[in-house]
Design an enzyme around this catalytic site. Structure first.
Site, mmCIF file in Angstrom:
data_model
loop_
_atom_site.group_PDB
_atom_site.id
_atom_site.type_symbol
_atom_site.label_atom_id
_atom_site.label_comp_id
_atom_site.label_asym_id
_atom_site.label_seq_id
_atom_site.Cartn_x
_atom_site.Cartn_y
_atom_site.Cartn_z
ATOM 1 N N TYR A 153 -0.390 -10.083 5.262
ATOM 2 C CA TYR A 153 -1.346 -8.975 5.069
ATOM 3 C C TYR A 153 -2.742 -9.409 5.534
ATOM 4 O O TYR A 153 -3.421 -8.681 6.279
ATOM 5 C CB TYR A 153 -1.333 -8.595 3.583
ATOM 6 C CG TYR A 153 -2.503 -7.791 3.092
ATOM 7 C CD1 TYR A 153 -2.666 -6.457 3.444
ATOM 8 C CD2 TYR A 153 -3.452 -8.360 2.228
ATOM 9 C CE1 TYR A 153 -3.740 -5.709 2.961
ATOM 10 C CE2 TYR A 153 -4.519 -7.630 1.741
ATOM 11 C CZ TYR A 153 -4.661 -6.303 2.117
ATOM 12 O OH TYR A 153 -5.721 -5.567 1.640
HETATM 13 N N1 LIG Z 1 -5.615 -3.852 -3.482
HETATM 14 C C1 LIG Z 1 -6.615 -4.695 -3.303
HETATM 15 O O1 LIG Z 1 -6.947 -5.507 -4.178
HETATM 16 C C2 LIG Z 1 -7.371 -4.667 -1.978
HETATM 17 C C3 LIG Z 1 -8.352 -5.611 -1.764
HETATM 18 C C4 LIG Z 1 -9.104 -5.532 -0.581
HETATM 19 C C5 LIG Z 1 -8.841 -4.541 0.342
HETATM 20 N N2 LIG Z 1 -7.860 -3.650 0.118
HETATM 21 C C6 LIG Z 1 -7.653 -2.589 1.124
HETATM 22 O O2 LIG Z 1 -8.401 -1.466 0.730
HETATM 23 C C7 LIG Z 1 -7.854 -0.302 1.353
HETATM 24 C C8 LIG Z 1 -7.791 0.838 0.355
HETATM 25 O O3 LIG Z 1 -7.114 0.411 -0.799
HETATM 26 P P1 LIG Z 1 -6.496 1.491 -1.829
HETATM 27 O O4 LIG Z 1 -6.288 0.799 -3.110
HETATM 28 O O5 LIG Z 1 -7.256 2.739 -1.746
HETATM 29 O O6 LIG Z 1 -5.082 1.693 -1.134
HETATM 30 P P2 LIG Z 1 -3.934 2.753 -1.486
HETATM 31 O O7 LIG Z 1 -4.268 3.539 -2.700
HETATM 32 O O8 LIG Z 1 -2.640 2.001 -1.447
HETATM 33 O O9 LIG Z 1 -4.025 3.756 -0.255
HETATM 34 C C9 LIG Z 1 -3.557 3.449 1.002
HETATM 35 C C10 LIG Z 1 -3.239 4.767 1.675
HETATM 36 O O10 LIG Z 1 -2.737 4.470 2.984
HETATM 37 C C11 LIG Z 1 -1.776 5.460 3.238
HETATM 38 N N3 LIG Z 1 -0.826 5.107 4.273
HETATM 39 C C12 LIG Z 1 0.129 4.162 4.232
HETATM 40 N N4 LIG Z 1 0.866 4.228 5.344
HETATM 41 C C13 LIG Z 1 0.359 5.250 6.087
HETATM 42 C C14 LIG Z 1 0.706 5.823 7.317
HETATM 43 N N5 LIG Z 1 1.737 5.365 8.032
HETATM 44 N N6 LIG Z 1 -0.027 6.845 7.782
HETATM 45 C C15 LIG Z 1 -1.065 7.337 7.060
HETATM 46 N N7 LIG Z 1 -1.445 6.849 5.865
HETATM 47 C C16 LIG Z 1 -0.717 5.809 5.395
HETATM 48 C C17 LIG Z 1 -1.041 5.649 1.935
HETATM 49 O O11 LIG Z 1 -0.385 6.889 1.995
HETATM 50 P P3 LIG Z 1 0.625 7.380 0.846
HETATM 51 O O12 LIG Z 1 -0.272 7.856 -0.248
HETATM 52 O O13 LIG Z 1 1.392 8.465 1.515
HETATM 53 O O14 LIG Z 1 1.442 6.191 0.477
HETATM 54 C C18 LIG Z 1 -2.169 5.584 0.938
HETATM 55 O O15 LIG Z 1 -2.657 6.855 0.634
HETATM 56 C C19 LIG Z 1 -6.520 -0.725 1.943
HETATM 57 O O16 LIG Z 1 -6.674 -0.911 3.335
HETATM 58 C C20 LIG Z 1 -6.253 -2.064 1.279
HETATM 59 O O17 LIG Z 1 -5.484 -2.914 2.102
HETATM 60 C C21 LIG Z 1 -7.113 -3.685 -1.031
#
Ligand SMILES: NC(=O)c1ccc[n+]([C@@H]2O[C@H](COP(=O)([O-])OP(=O)(O)OC[C@H]3O[C@@H](n4cnc5c(N)ncnc54)[C@H](OP(=O)(O)O)[C@@H]3O)[C@@H](O)[C@H]2O)c1
Length: 238
Positions: A153
């Site tokens: 990732y």
């Molecule tokens: N979790 C952590 O601690 C962390 C830390 C640093 C950075 N981040 C990054 O921060 C960002 C936002 O995080 P978050 O918690 O808001 O993530 P999230 O709630 O998991 O949201 C990610 C979104 O991406 C969408 N997605 C996945 N595959 C897709 C596709 N093929 N086409 C279009 N949309 C798609 C998902 O759609 P569905 O709703 O349909 O599944 C979901 O709505 C992400 O890039 C994550 O990697 C996360």
């Protein structure tokens, strides 16, 4: 409201000039994500036009509830032409999609790396000036040989970020620490190579909103965790 004020000539004299205020159009890719929904609400509250691109038709109602217009886009299966049409006319594109916890390595590459690069390709073709990418803290510190999904990732994020940085766009790469679901605090620490930390999704969304609306942070990449500096002040100092 950056890039939202346009002078309109009425006739040929300066005296006939008037100024109209026009909202920005912001397209959020991955529009149903937790950060993305908070961002859409924050942008709409500041008077901006928001288009949230989601892959599931059932999610359109949710993004419309927070003030956005929903459009369908699956970033893993869309063509470059389809993504280009989705972002055409945007002042700012925000890439907030992610494969999410529980997904395998393959989707880290297809969403977190290839999706972000496709969004950048489309933004360039459509003539979108500004691209803001949500990456992850520590992306450049990934173990290059590891098959651990979290390391993959991080490598996917790092490869996407390197590709975005090489482009002739006003890009901004935001690298949050571990995301939590707490309430907005309005205060963050923003900088290079910060010590590991957490930040609420609400604070990340408010930072993204501030960057989009003000134009701060162009061609900058930085980490962000919770902290003591008011978000607007931190964004202005990037
Ligand atoms: N979790 C952590 O601690 C962390 C830390 C640093 C950075 N981040 C990054 O921060 C960002 C936002 O995080 P978050 O918690 O808001 O993530 P999230 O709630 O998991 O949201 C990610 C979104 O991406 C969408 N997605 C996945 N595959 C897709 C596709 N093929 N086409 C279009 N949309 C798609 C998902 O759609 P569905 O709703 O349909 O599944 C979901 O709505 C992400 O890039 C994550 O990697 C996360």
């Amino acid at each position: 409201m950056v890039s939202a004020v346009r002078a309109v000539a009425g006739g040929h004299t300066a005296a006939a000039m008037r100024v109209v205020s026009v909202a920005m159009k912001v397209v959020i890719i991955g529009g149903h994500g937790k950060v993305a929904l908070l961002l859409a609400r924050a942008l709409a509250d500041r008077g901006q036009r928001v288009v949230s691109a989601v892959r599931n038709p059932l999610h359109v109602a949710d993004v419309e509830r927070v003030g956005a217009t929903g459009v369908l886009l699956d970033i893993e299966n869309a063509s470059l032409g389809e993504v280009t049409e989705t972002v055409r006319g945007a002042d700012v594109v925000v890439f907030a999609a992610g494969a999410g916890a529980g997904s395998g390595a393959e989707r880290k590459w297809s969403v977190d790396r290839d999706g972000a690069m496709l969004a950048a390709d489309a933004s360039e073709i459509a003539g979108v000036a500004r691209l803001i990418v949500v990456s992850a803290m520590g992306a450049d510190l990934a173990d290059p040989g590891s098959t651990d999904v979290f390391q993959i990732y991080l490598r996917a994020k790092a490869e996407a970020d390197a590709s975005v940085r090489a482009r002739d766009l006003a890009w901004t790469i935001v690298r949050p620490g571990r995301l939590t679901d707490g309430a907005a605090t309005g205060r963050i620490t923003l900088g290079q190579d910060l010590a590991r930390g957490e930040i609420t999704r609400a604070d990340v969304a408010d930072l993204l909103c501030e960057l989009a609306v003000t134009g701060h942070g162009e061609r900058r990449q930085f980490d962000v965790v919770s902290g003591e500096t008011p978000i607007a002040q931190a964004a202005a100092a990037v």
